[in-house]
Design an enzyme around this catalytic site. Structure first.
Site, PDB file in Angstrom:
ATOM      1  N   SER A 268      -9.238   7.600  10.624  1.00 26.19           N
ATOM      2  CA  SER A 268      -8.615   7.410   9.331  1.00 26.19           C
ATOM      3  C   SER A 268      -7.135   7.740   9.405  1.00 26.19           C
ATOM      4  CB  SER A 268      -9.339   8.300   8.330  1.00 26.19           C
ATOM      5  OG  SER A 268      -8.523   9.184   7.616  1.00 26.19           O
TER       6      SER A 268
HETATM    7  C1  LIG Z   1      -8.050  10.110   1.439  1.00 27.65           C
HETATM    8  C2  LIG Z   1      -8.582  10.721   2.647  1.00 27.65           C
HETATM    9  C3  LIG Z   1      -8.694  12.017   2.784  1.00 27.65           C
HETATM   10  C4  LIG Z   1      -8.292  12.991   1.801  1.00 27.65           C
HETATM   11  O1  LIG Z   1      -8.956  13.088   0.793  1.00 27.65           O
HETATM   12  O2  LIG Z   1      -7.329  13.704   2.034  1.00 27.65           O
HETATM   13  C5  LIG Z   1      -9.074   9.857   3.789  1.00 27.65           C
HETATM   14  C6  LIG Z   1      -8.320   8.580   3.976  1.00 27.65           C
HETATM   15  O3  LIG Z   1      -9.049   7.826   4.865  1.00 27.65           O
HETATM   16  P1  LIG Z   1      -8.662   6.333   5.223  1.00 27.65           P
HETATM   17  O4  LIG Z   1      -9.756   5.871   6.138  1.00 27.65           O
HETATM   18  O5  LIG Z   1      -7.359   6.346   5.905  1.00 27.65           O
HETATM   19  O6  LIG Z   1      -8.609   5.568   3.956  1.00 27.65           O
END
Ligand SMILES: C/C(=C\C(=O)O)CCOP(=O)(O)O
Length: 133
Positions: free
Chosen positions: A58
């Site tokens: 991610s």
């Molecule tokens: C939003 C995310 C984590 C958080 O709550 O801090 C994860 C983001 O994941 P992606 O796969 O890059 O969308």
């Protein structure tokens, strides 16, 4: 017997140590504990030459890799079949040598605890691996 591979160097550096092999793609966010430096199955990545198919996000992953490096828990190098930009960003932030282009069949033939040496000098990298019987 030591096997040698010419790979693509993406992040500069050299490392030597034991392999830790993960089949499939790895997200440092959610699949690596940033405080312990362990995978969800409990194996430690700290100081290992992490050999994986590649990353799969991610966007938080680079910060996890950076946090691991600040704690002395990062892998000493990462070798992948195929790199993606988020893994490259994380390796740059954490100053972890990264090389891509490992043949998939080689990944499938490896196991934890093989002896590996990586010298990554973009755009090239040299990987030497020896797995005892
Ligand atoms: C939003 C995310 C984590 C958080 O709550 O801090 C994860 C983001 O994941 P992606 O796969 O890059 O969308």
């Amino acid at each position: 017997m030591m096997e040698r591979f010419e790979l693509r160097g993406l992040v500069e550096g050299r490392a030597a140590g034991e392999t830790l092999v993960v089949m499939g793609r790895l997200s440092f966010y959610g699949e690596v504990d940033p405080e312990k430096g362990t995978l969800v199955d409990g194996r430690s990545i700290a100081g290992k030459i992490l050999v994986i198919e590649g990353g799969r996000g991610s966007t938080v992953g680079p910060y996890i890799l950076y946090a691991l490096s600040r704690r002395g828990l990062a892998p000493s190098a990462i070798v992948v079949v195929e790199a993606e930009p988020i893994l490259v960003a994380g390796a740059v932030m954490a100053s972890v040598p990264l090389a891509a282009g490992l043949p998939r069949k080689v990944l499938e033939s490896l196991r934890d605890g093989c002896r590996a040496e990586l010298e990554s000098k973009p755009p090239k990298a040299l990987l030497a691996i020896e797995c005892s019987e």
